[in-house]
Design a protein around this motif. Structure first.
Motif, mmCIF file in Angstrom:
data_model
loop_
_atom_site.group_PDB
_atom_site.id
_atom_site.type_symbol
_atom_site.label_atom_id
_atom_site.label_comp_id
_atom_site.label_asym_id
_atom_site.label_seq_id
_atom_site.Cartn_x
_atom_site.Cartn_y
_atom_site.Cartn_z
ATOM 1 N N ARG A 272 0.819 -1.217 0.000
ATOM 2 C CA ARG A 272 0.000 0.000 0.000
ATOM 3 C C ARG A 272 0.857 1.274 0.000
ATOM 4 O O ARG A 272 0.571 2.225 -0.709
ATOM 5 C CB ARG A 272 -0.908 0.018 1.232
ATOM 6 N N SER B 84 -11.498 -0.934 -14.682
ATOM 7 C CA SER B 84 -11.718 -0.693 -13.257
ATOM 8 C C SER B 84 -10.716 -1.482 -12.412
ATOM 9 O O SER B 84 -10.199 -0.970 -11.413
ATOM 10 C CB SER B 84 -13.148 -1.095 -12.879
ATOM 11 N N PHE B 85 -10.413 -2.712 -12.842
ATOM 12 C CA PHE B 85 -9.445 -3.514 -12.104
ATOM 13 C C PHE B 85 -8.064 -2.864 -12.122
ATOM 14 O O PHE B 85 -7.393 -2.773 -11.086
ATOM 15 C CB PHE B 85 -9.364 -4.922 -12.687
ATOM 16 N N LYS C 242 -7.932 -0.003 -9.708
ATOM 17 C CA LYS C 242 -7.815 -0.458 -8.318
ATOM 18 C C LYS C 242 -6.401 -0.962 -8.037
ATOM 19 O O LYS C 242 -5.846 -0.716 -6.962
ATOM 20 C CB LYS C 242 -8.824 -1.568 -8.041
ATOM 21 N N LEU C 243 -5.834 -1.659 -9.008
ATOM 22 C CA LEU C 243 -4.499 -2.224 -8.821
ATOM 23 C C LEU C 243 -3.459 -1.126 -8.619
ATOM 24 O O LEU C 243 -2.554 -1.257 -7.790
ATOM 25 C CB LEU C 243 -4.136 -3.088 -10.033
ATOM 26 N N GLN D 183 -3.806 1.650 -7.243
ATOM 27 C CA GLN D 183 -3.914 2.343 -5.958
ATOM 28 C C GLN D 183 -2.891 1.805 -4.963
ATOM 29 O O GLN D 183 -2.620 2.435 -3.947
ATOM 30 C CB GLN D 183 -5.322 2.183 -5.393
ATOM 31 N N TRP D 184 -2.331 0.630 -5.274
ATOM 32 C CA TRP D 184 -1.282 0.050 -4.435
ATOM 33 C C TRP D 184 0.047 0.603 -4.946
ATOM 34 O O TRP D 184 0.488 0.295 -6.055
ATOM 35 C CB TRP D 184 -1.316 -1.474 -4.535
ATOM 36 N N SER E 29 -4.308 -8.438 -5.685
ATOM 37 C CA SER E 29 -5.464 -9.100 -6.317
ATOM 38 C C SER E 29 -6.221 -9.963 -5.325
ATOM 39 O O SER E 29 -7.455 -10.026 -5.353
ATOM 40 C CB SER E 29 -4.987 -9.938 -7.505
ATOM 41 N N ILE F 289 -8.356 -7.657 -3.386
ATOM 42 C CA ILE F 289 -9.505 -7.204 -4.171
ATOM 43 C C ILE F 289 -10.600 -8.258 -4.135
ATOM 44 O O ILE F 289 -11.798 -7.945 -4.024
ATOM 45 C CB ILE F 289 -9.072 -6.872 -5.612
ATOM 46 N N LYS G 134 -12.243 -8.298 -0.572
ATOM 47 C CA LYS G 134 -12.840 -7.047 -0.098
ATOM 48 C C LYS G 134 -14.331 -7.212 0.151
ATOM 49 O O LYS G 134 -14.874 -6.691 1.110
ATOM 50 C CB LYS G 134 -12.593 -5.943 -1.116
#
Length: 254
Positions: free
Chosen positions: A44, A218-219, A222-223, A225-226, A248, A251, A254
């Motif tokens: 993160r 979208s994936f 999200k990826l 963001q790390w 992953s 995700i 979650k």
């Protein structure tokens, strides 16, 4: 920071696949949950190994060695396969995204495989790697391939969808190739891929279904963001791919 540490329900899902932790005379030999939390913190924050807070996660050298050992033993691969055992196969989406690499990611040592083990290259986007991915109808990752930044999108595409029978496979026109069409059709699916402009025969495709390609985009959003993934610092492809699989897994959980 969201996703920095595991919730109790997430740990219960992961616990059966985490090696170690057996009790000895002085208590548990290792704390798998704390180790996993340490890796999540690194993924993160994008921080260096030596910046890992020792008061929370212990010596960074111990965490680093264990991470590399899990990569060699395929622990993250087994966890990822277990978590993704039941994807929604109504349709699949395939695409790729480029990840810029720091200069320190170059220079892999020969005994570790050298440049062949790095999956790094130069493209118009600069020095980096390319993540090729397949997601299910819910936008959840199913398969990955890591290649150099200049790699053509079609290069790993056939291997990524082979053995994944879905009702439809969605991709942009960069994936319009007869070899990929044939694999999808042989598996009982329908290719939803716009034709390249140079094709003499402009085949049709389901334009309404094609709008569902938002799942793969979208994936990737999200990826990235790390921070440990948004910019690559790891020299070896296997180590970088480990962080991709960790993100992953989270995700999915979650």
């Amino acid at each position: 920071m969201d996703g920095e540490i595991l919730r109790d329900d997430q740990w219960e899902r992961l616990k059966p696949f985490v090696p170690g932790g057996r009790k000895g005379r002085r208590g548990p030999r290792s704390d798998g949950r704390r180790f996993f939390d340490a890796i999540l913190w690194l993924a993160r924050s994008g921080a260096r190994w030596r910046d890992l807070p020792e008061d929370r996660f212990g010596p960074y050298q111990t965490v680093k060695r264990r991470y590399y050992r899990w990569i060699e033993q395929g622990v993250f691969d087994r966890i990822f396969e277990a978590v993704t055992a039941a994807p929604d196969m109504e349709w699949l989406s395939i695409d790729a995204t480029v990840i810029r690499a720091q200069a320190q990611a170059a220079g892999g040592r020969r005994k570790k495989g050298g440049t062949k083990a790095q999956a790094l290259g130069r493209s118009r986007g600069g020095f980096g790697s390319k993540i090729h991915a397949v997601v299910d109808a819910l936008g959840l990752p199913v398969r990955f391939h890591l290649g150099p930044g200049q790699q053509n999108d079609m290069a790993p595409a056939c291997d990524l969808v082979r053995g994944l029978p879905a009702n439809q496979v969605l991709a942009d026109r960069a994936y319009d190739a007869d070899s990929l069409h044939d694999i999808i059709l042989d598996q009982g699916g329908e290719p939803v891929i716009p034709p390249r402009r140079h094709r003499k025969y402009q085949h049709g495709y389901d334009r309404i279904a094609y709008k569902q390609r938002w799942g793969i985009e979208s994936f990737f959003a999200k990826l990235k963001q790390w921070r440990r993934i948004a910019t690559r610092y790891d020299k070896l492809a296997a180590n970088f791919l480990g962080f991709i699989k960790i993100a992953s897994i989270m995700i999915w959980l979650k």
